[in-house]
Design an enzyme around this catalytic site. Structure first.
Site, PDB file in Angstrom:
ATOM      1  NE  ARG A 103       8.972 143.611  73.397  1.00 58.93           N
ATOM      2  CZ  ARG A 103       9.183 143.073  74.597  1.00 58.93           C
ATOM      3  NH1 ARG A 103       8.750 141.849  74.890  1.00 58.93           N
ATOM      4  NH2 ARG A 103       9.839 143.744  75.506  1.00 58.93           N
ATOM      5  CB  THR A 378      10.016 135.152  78.644  1.00 58.74           C
ATOM      6  OG1 THR A 378       9.791 136.481  79.090  1.00 58.74           O
ATOM      7  CG2 THR A 378      10.253 135.108  77.175  1.00 58.74           C
ATOM      8  CB  THR A 396       7.377 137.298  77.046  1.00 62.31           C
ATOM      9  OG1 THR A 396       7.412 137.599  78.429  1.00 62.31           O
ATOM     10  CG2 THR A 396       7.381 138.587  76.254  1.00 62.31           C
ATOM     11  CG  ASN A 398       7.530 141.963  81.478  1.00 69.89           C
ATOM     12  OD1 ASN A 398       8.667 141.540  81.296  1.00 69.89           O
ATOM     13  ND2 ASN A 398       7.291 143.026  82.214  1.00 69.89           N
ATOM     14  CG  ASP A 420      10.166 144.345  78.895  1.00 71.84           C
ATOM     15  OD1 ASP A 420      10.605 144.227  80.055  1.00 71.84           O
ATOM     16  OD2 ASP A 420       9.954 143.368  78.163  1.00 71.84           O
ATOM     17  CB  SER A 449      12.376 142.283  73.831  1.00 74.07           C
ATOM     18  OG  SER A 449      12.441 140.933  74.217  1.00 74.07           O
ATOM     19  CB  SER A 450      16.392 140.500  77.227  1.00 75.86           C
ATOM     20  OG  SER A 450      16.750 141.689  77.842  1.00 75.86           O
ATOM     21  N   GLY A 470      13.733 134.247  80.870  1.00 75.43           N
ATOM     22  CA  GLY A 470      14.680 134.636  81.928  1.00 75.43           C
ATOM     23  C   GLY A 470      14.970 136.122  81.989  1.00 75.43           C
TER      24      GLY A 470
HETATM   25  N1  GLY Z   1       9.668 140.801  78.835  1.00 75.73           N
HETATM   26  C1  GLY Z   1      10.856 140.107  78.625  1.00 75.73           C
HETATM   27  C2  GLY Z   1      11.579 140.522  77.395  1.00 75.73           C
HETATM   28  O1  GLY Z   1      10.956 140.886  76.432  1.00 75.73           O
HETATM   29  O2  GLY Z   1      12.770 140.514  77.357  1.00 75.73           O
END
Ligand code: GLY
Length: 567
Positions: A103, A378, A396, A398, A420, A449-450, A470
């Site tokens: 990340r 992403t 990603t 983003n 984020d 992050s998701s 998404g």
């Molecule tokens: N930028 C999307 C995520 O990291 O969830």
């Protein structure tokens, strides 16, 4: 009887959609196998081919992943990247698991209020489309680390396919042509004097996209590995780009960037083992919470996307996203209470306020008492090799095309991942997600992050590899895809193709793909107080299922150019 009719109608609609997807794949020369030796499912045909070629040359799943990551940086500029970051969940054929966090990180010059004006209000767009929007990129270091630990083939061989695609160009799809035409004005505005991704006339399907500067950058990465990006010419170009636009990423930030191996978090659902990404992704914790929340209910009997199934899932989602807003962040900076959040007694207690007769208003749900944020763009890829080694990677920039700022001379797009973070407690980010202290900006911290790359085991053997882009809908799309297979007996392609819905606590609404559920179900849910909105469900799930005979079955999302290739 009514229930049965609805079920038949829905099954027909799934079958039809699947049929259309199968026709599209057949036209592209892609078949459903059976494949026993390896499979790659990702966002573009060229990147899938790059990965498959590596598998056929004797590379393993991690080798193929490196080739796919770099090929996506060329062929999927909306999200594939070297200027962003991501997460990898890994399971070896022998069952060992690991995860890699590559990340992005905030620059050491970042600060908690950097996106606020003098009155303490969030400055619109500053964390999205400016030089200050970028976190220090992690993708190149991530690939180097993954390869160092698990790779088999030579590094240079894995980067070369991307160099060829960038230098020789590739024919763009209708979808990419549309994206480039749509984003063109922003590229012009944000990149004065640069010509990247621009054309005098409109982009058309089949046009050749050549990226010579990106090819040169990739050659440096091929020849020097990490040093080809985090020091030398490319690092100089990144820092010069920053200086030209008041950005803050420095040489020190680049040199000190390192990805981190983290222990996977695991849980179970009806005897299946779920292997997921720990924080700074919220995805793994949220997915495990969701699965536990719904496990004891008879969804299989109710049926796929029936009103009771939807209501249960939505109620679980709003409670889990409320927790996410308070407790999830970078574990290197904030003590994330993972064990407490995953405690079954705690999760069951959260579902006690669920009432079948009426929606639980989100305003009445708060993060639980126990002892963040994200874009559509992403991208995810799933890979399995002949030895059963499996990789799930979500990566990603983003936003679509990240910050839209291209590094002059180096030809790659920078992320806008700083969005984020929670710029200010309670103020929603671009996904409508809110957060607090756990996800506040700090120098060197990773933004929440998701992304939810996930591997599922059954009886100690590999069962599924899954993930999706998404933004905030990533978690709920992965959740529904797993349920589609385990609860609703869908094959991998059906499970990916099936219409999805999403709820995330705030705003208090349920987003649905068009015709995800029938009108009678919509009416029932509306009468109970659910606000149903059509649209706003992102995601392109790319997944692989291991069938009982050991063969691999792919699911490539027909919502994009996603392609499954096996051999
Ligand atoms: N930028 C999307 C995520 O990291 O969830």
């Amino acid at each position: 009887m009514m229930h049965r009719l609805k079920s038949i109608k829905l099954t027909c609609s799934i079958l039809l959609t699947t049929l259309f997807a199968q026709q599209a794949f057949a036209q592209a020369g892609v078949t459903d196998g059976p494949y026993h030796n390896g499979m790659v499912v990702c966002a573009t045909p060229n990147a899938s081919k790059a990965g498959l070629d590596i598998l056929k040359k004797g590379g393993n799943a991690v080798d193929a992943a490196v080739a796919v990551q770099f090929a996506l940086a060329v062929t999927h500029p909306e999200a594939g990247n070297i200027g962003g970051g991501g997460f990898m969940v890994y399971r070896s054929g022998r069952g060992e698991t690991n995860t890699l966090d590559f990340r992005e990180k905030a620059s050491v010059a970042a600060s908690v209020n950097m996106y606020l004006d003098s009155a303490g209000n969030v400055i619109p767009d500053m964390s999205l489309n400016t030089h200050k929007a970028s976190g220090v990129p992690g993708s190149v270091d991530g690939m180097v680390e993954a390869h160092k630990k698990y790779g088999k083939l030579k590094w240079a061989e894995l980067v070369q396919p991307a160099i060829d695609l960038a230098r020789n160009g590739f024919k763009i799809s209708k979808r990419l042509a549309g994206s480039l035409n749509w984003i063109g004005p922003q590229f012009r505005k944000l990149n004065p004097g640069k010509a990247y991704f621009l054309k005098d006339t409109k982009w058309e399907e089949g046009d050749l996209l050549v990226q010579e500067d990106l090819a040169k950058t990739l050659e440096l990465i091929r020849d020097k590995g990490r040093d080809g990006f985090y020091s030398g010419k490319v690092a100089d170009e990144i820092v010069a780009e920053m200086k030209s636009g008041k950005g803050i990423i420095s040489k020190t930030d680049l040199e000190s960037y390192h990805s981190v191996w983290r222990k996977a978090i695991t849980g179970s659902y009806k005897g299946y083992k779920i292997i997921a990404m720990p924080p700074p992704s919220s995805g793994g914790v949220a997915l495990l919470q969701l699965l536990h929340s719904v496990e004891k209910y008879p969804m299989h009997r109710w049926g796929h996307n029936q009103d009771s199934t939807v209501q249960l899932i939505v109620e679980a989602e709003r409670r889990v996203y409320a927790d996410r807003s308070k407790y999830l962040g970078d574990p290197d900076f904030y003590k994330v209470p993972v064990d407490s959040l995953l405690n079954p007694v705690y999760i069951d207690s959260r579902m006690k306020s669920f009432n079948w007769s009426a929606a639980t208003p989100s305003a009445s749900i708060q993060p639980g008492a126990i002892v963040g944020y994200e874009s559509d763009e992403t991208t995810h890829y799933s890979i399995v090799d002949k030895d059963g080694n499996a990789v799930a990677i979500t990566t990603t920039l983003n936003d679509s095309f990240g910050s839209k700022i291209v590094v002059a001379g180096a030809g790659f797009i920078l992320n806008d991942e700083m969005d984020d973070f929670s710029s200010k407690p309670g103020v929603p980010n671009m996904f409508g997600l809110v957060g607090g202290k756990a996800n506040s900006i700090q120098p060197g911290k990773r933004m929440l992050s998701s992304m939810t790359p996930t591997i599922v085991e059954k009886d100690g053997k590999l069962f599924m590899v899954v993930g999706t882009p998404g933004g905030s809908t990533i978690i709920t799309s992965v959740f529904q895809t797993i349920l589609n297979v385990i609860e609703f007996d869908q094959d991998m392609q059906q499970a990916v193709t099936s219409k999805r819905f999403h709820s995330q606590w705030l705003p208090d609404q349920v987003n649905m793909e068009r015709d995800a559920i029938d009108k009678a179900a919509v009416d029932k849910l509306t009468a109970k107080g659910y606000k149903i909105i059509t649209g706003g469900v992102g995601g392109r799930v790319d997944a692989i299922l291991v069938k009982q005979d050991g063969s691999y079955q792919g699911g490539a999302d027909p919502r994009g150019d996603d392609t499954k290739l096996g051999y």
